[in-house]
Design a protein around this motif. Structure first.
Motif, PDB file in Angstrom:
ATOM      1  N   VAL A 203     -20.872  -4.169   2.686  1.00 27.04           N
ATOM      2  CA  VAL A 203     -21.101  -5.604   2.531  1.00 27.04           C
ATOM      3  C   VAL A 203     -21.247  -6.267   3.893  1.00 27.04           C
ATOM      4  N   LYS A 204     -22.354  -6.978   4.100  1.00 25.07           N
ATOM      5  CA  LYS A 204     -22.575  -7.703   5.344  1.00 25.07           C
ATOM      6  C   LYS A 204     -21.851  -9.053   5.309  1.00 25.07           C
ATOM      7  N   ILE A 205     -21.520  -9.539   6.488  1.00 26.43           N
ATOM      8  CA  ILE A 205     -20.872 -10.844   6.626  1.00 26.43           C
ATOM      9  C   ILE A 205     -21.811 -11.762   7.409  1.00 26.43           C
ATOM     10  N   GLU A 206     -22.125 -12.900   6.810  1.00 23.50           N
ATOM     11  CA  GLU A 206     -22.934 -13.932   7.450  1.00 23.50           C
ATOM     12  C   GLU A 206     -22.089 -15.187   7.596  1.00 23.50           C
ATOM     13  N   VAL A 207     -22.259 -15.886   8.713  1.00 22.47           N
ATOM     14  CA  VAL A 207     -21.499 -17.102   8.977  1.00 22.47           C
ATOM     15  C   VAL A 207     -22.465 -18.236   9.290  1.00 22.47           C
ATOM     16  N   GLU A 208     -22.239 -19.376   8.650  1.00 21.96           N
ATOM     17  CA  GLU A 208     -23.068 -20.562   8.885  1.00 21.96           C
ATOM     18  C   GLU A 208     -22.503 -21.381  10.036  1.00 21.96           C
ATOM     19  N   VAL A 209     -23.371 -21.794  10.944  1.00 22.03           N
ATOM     20  CA  VAL A 209     -22.979 -22.680  12.045  1.00 22.03           C
ATOM     21  C   VAL A 209     -24.012 -23.793  12.156  1.00 22.03           C
ATOM     22  N   ASP A 210     -23.561 -24.949  12.672  1.00 21.26           N
ATOM     23  CA  ASP A 210     -24.526 -26.025  12.884  1.00 21.26           C
ATOM     24  C   ASP A 210     -24.493 -26.600  14.293  1.00 21.26           C
ATOM     25  N   THR A 211     -23.713 -25.969  15.181  1.00 24.92           N
ATOM     26  CA  THR A 211     -23.727 -26.343  16.596  1.00 24.92           C
ATOM     27  C   THR A 211     -23.699 -25.082  17.443  1.00 24.92           C
ATOM     28  N   LEU A 212     -24.112 -25.217  18.701  1.00 26.89           N
ATOM     29  CA  LEU A 212     -24.084 -24.072  19.604  1.00 26.89           C
ATOM     30  C   LEU A 212     -22.659 -23.667  19.951  1.00 26.89           C
ATOM     31  N   GLN A 214     -20.097 -23.759  17.913  1.00 24.90           N
ATOM     32  CA  GLN A 214     -19.655 -22.925  16.790  1.00 24.90           C
ATOM     33  C   GLN A 214     -20.258 -21.526  16.886  1.00 24.90           C
ATOM     34  N   LEU A 215     -21.519 -21.475  17.268  1.00 26.54           N
ATOM     35  CA  LEU A 215     -22.191 -20.188  17.394  1.00 26.54           C
ATOM     36  C   LEU A 215     -21.520 -19.326  18.461  1.00 26.54           C
ATOM     37  N   GLU A 216     -21.187 -19.921  19.609  1.00 28.39           N
ATOM     38  CA  GLU A 216     -20.500 -19.171  20.673  1.00 28.39           C
ATOM     39  C   GLU A 216     -19.183 -18.594  20.159  1.00 28.39           C
ATOM     40  N   GLU A 217     -18.448 -19.384  19.375  1.00 29.63           N
ATOM     41  CA  GLU A 217     -17.177 -18.911  18.832  1.00 29.63           C
ATOM     42  C   GLU A 217     -17.387 -17.746  17.869  1.00 29.63           C
ATOM     43  N   VAL A 218     -18.379 -17.886  16.995  1.00 25.35           N
ATOM     44  CA  VAL A 218     -18.658 -16.832  16.016  1.00 25.35           C
ATOM     45  C   VAL A 218     -19.083 -15.549  16.712  1.00 25.35           C
ATOM     46  N   MET A 219     -19.941 -15.651  17.717  1.00 26.26           N
ATOM     47  CA  MET A 219     -20.408 -14.449  18.403  1.00 26.26           C
ATOM     48  C   MET A 219     -19.274 -13.776  19.179  1.00 26.26           C
ATOM     49  N   GLY A 220     -18.270 -14.557  19.582  1.00 30.31           N
ATOM     50  CA  GLY A 220     -17.112 -13.963  20.235  1.00 30.31           C
ATOM     51  C   GLY A 220     -16.265 -13.148  19.281  1.00 30.31           C
ATOM     52  N   ILE A 221     -16.344 -13.465  17.993  1.00 31.72           N
ATOM     53  CA  ILE A 221     -15.587 -12.731  16.970  1.00 31.72           C
ATOM     54  C   ILE A 221     -16.425 -11.587  16.410  1.00 31.72           C
ATOM     55  N   GLY A 222     -17.684 -11.900  16.109  1.00 32.74           N
ATOM     56  CA  GLY A 222     -18.621 -10.896  15.619  1.00 32.74           C
ATOM     57  C   GLY A 222     -18.900 -10.989  14.131  1.00 32.74           C
ATOM     58  N   CYS A 223     -20.156 -10.847  13.765  1.00 30.35           N
ATOM     59  CA  CYS A 223     -20.599 -10.766  12.370  1.00 30.35           C
ATOM     60  C   CYS A 223     -22.000 -10.180  12.370  1.00 30.35           C
ATOM     61  N   GLU A 224     -22.501  -9.875  11.186  1.00 30.67           N
ATOM     62  CA  GLU A 224     -23.822  -9.229  11.099  1.00 30.67           C
ATOM     63  C   GLU A 224     -24.980 -10.224  11.103  1.00 30.67           C
ATOM     64  N   VAL A 225     -24.756 -11.419  10.550  1.00 32.51           N
ATOM     65  CA  VAL A 225     -25.824 -12.408  10.410  1.00 32.51           C
ATOM     66  C   VAL A 225     -25.254 -13.785  10.720  1.00 32.51           C
ATOM     67  N   VAL A 226     -26.037 -14.630  11.405  1.00 34.61           N
ATOM     68  CA  VAL A 226     -25.639 -16.017  11.613  1.00 34.61           C
ATOM     69  C   VAL A 226     -26.688 -16.931  10.971  1.00 34.61           C
TER      70      VAL A 226
END
Length: 295
Positions: A203-212, A214-226
């Protein structure tokens, strides 16, 4: 000079299991308690006819198996000859299919057949418009879960006929962490880590972001799709650079034929649109009488 005939866009057919229940329910709804009293009163029971489904406007065809099912549920002996298979582009006046056999069965099944074909061809045509607008980029057009209840498999099939690809089919085939999940979970890290602990290895994990940020935080944690939601092309371009190929990038929000080219030019991998399924105009198709045939 006539235009060259275009090869149909190939789409694998849907299994009858997805089609027959929806079409049967639509016929039962239309026939009501007494059947087609108009047709039975005006057309002799033994009359045979040939009719054609004709395009009234430019578009892409989808839903022929739904039409075929509607006619054959009315009379299994009806013959349906397809001239423009699903995935074909049509112009006004093009004959899509011919139907021959019992006239009552044809006329009674007409509206249900055209309802499915018009709607699904409209979805395919809307998808085609977006797909053509991003040609020359790496971006692919995909759909969402914003579908008509009960018709999701059919509408997602029509997206494929239009040259798009499918997003998740339901809540059970991928993890998509959105703003409300994050708020209730207590933050993006808590949401991602909980999902990672629960999700299976397929199962892939995708995370929704609406600011850069938020994106920096998500990429620091890691996921398959943004999922880059409602970002301007300039912000999307920066987001793609931040991701740097570490995840699949999906852009959504404010996607139209006029804007999709600029969105695709930012380098995103996917562009998702709810409009292609929930608001696509019906393609105008008609059923025209061709001739009476011998019994």
């Amino acid at each position: 000079m006539s235009l060259p005939e275009l090869e149909p866009h190939h789409v694998e057919p849907l299994a009858a299991l997805f089609i027959e229940p929806a079409v049967r329910a639509a016929l039962i709804e239309d026939l009501g308690r007494a059947g087609d009293i108009t047709t039975e009163a005006t057309i002799p029971a033994a009359a045979k006819a040939r009719v054609v489904i004709r395009a009234r406007e430019d578009g892409r065809i989808a839903g022929l198996d739904c039409a075929r099912t509607a006619f054959r549920l009315m009379d299994p002996a009806l013959r349906v000859a397809v001239q423009k298979p699903d995935g074909s582009d049509v112009m006004p006046g093009d004959i899509v299919a011919a139907i021959e056999g019992n006239a009552r069965a044809i006329i009674t099944g007409e509206r249900v057949a055209l309802n499915f074909m018009g709607h699904l061809s409209g979805v395919a045509t809307a998808t085609r418009a977006l797909a053509r607008a991003v040609e020359g980029t790496k971006a692919r057009i995909c759909c969402t879960r914003k579908t008509t209840p009960g018709l999701r498999a059919l509408e997602k099939y029509a997206v494929r006929a239009g040259g798009g690809m499918n997003h998740r089919f339901g809540l059970d085939d991928a993890v998509l962490i959105k703003d409300n999940h994050i708020a209730i979970a207590g933050g993006v890290r808590a949401a991602i880590e909980s999902a990672r602990a629960r999700a299976g290895h397929m199962v892939k994990i995708e995370v929704e972001v609406d600011t850069l940020d938020q994106l920096e935080e998500v990429m620091g944690i890691g996921c398959e799709v943004v999922l880059l939601d409602n970002m301007s092309p300039d912000t999307l371009r920066k987001a793609v650079k931040i991701v740097g190929g570490r995840a699949i990038t999906e852009a959504s929000g404010r996607v139209t034929v006029e804007t999709v080219g600029a969105i695709a030019a930012t380098g995103v991998d996917l562009i998702s649109s709810g409009w292609i399924t929930h608001s696509a105009p019906c393609l105008d198709l008609g059923l025209d009488f061709d001739s009476l045939t011998a019994s």
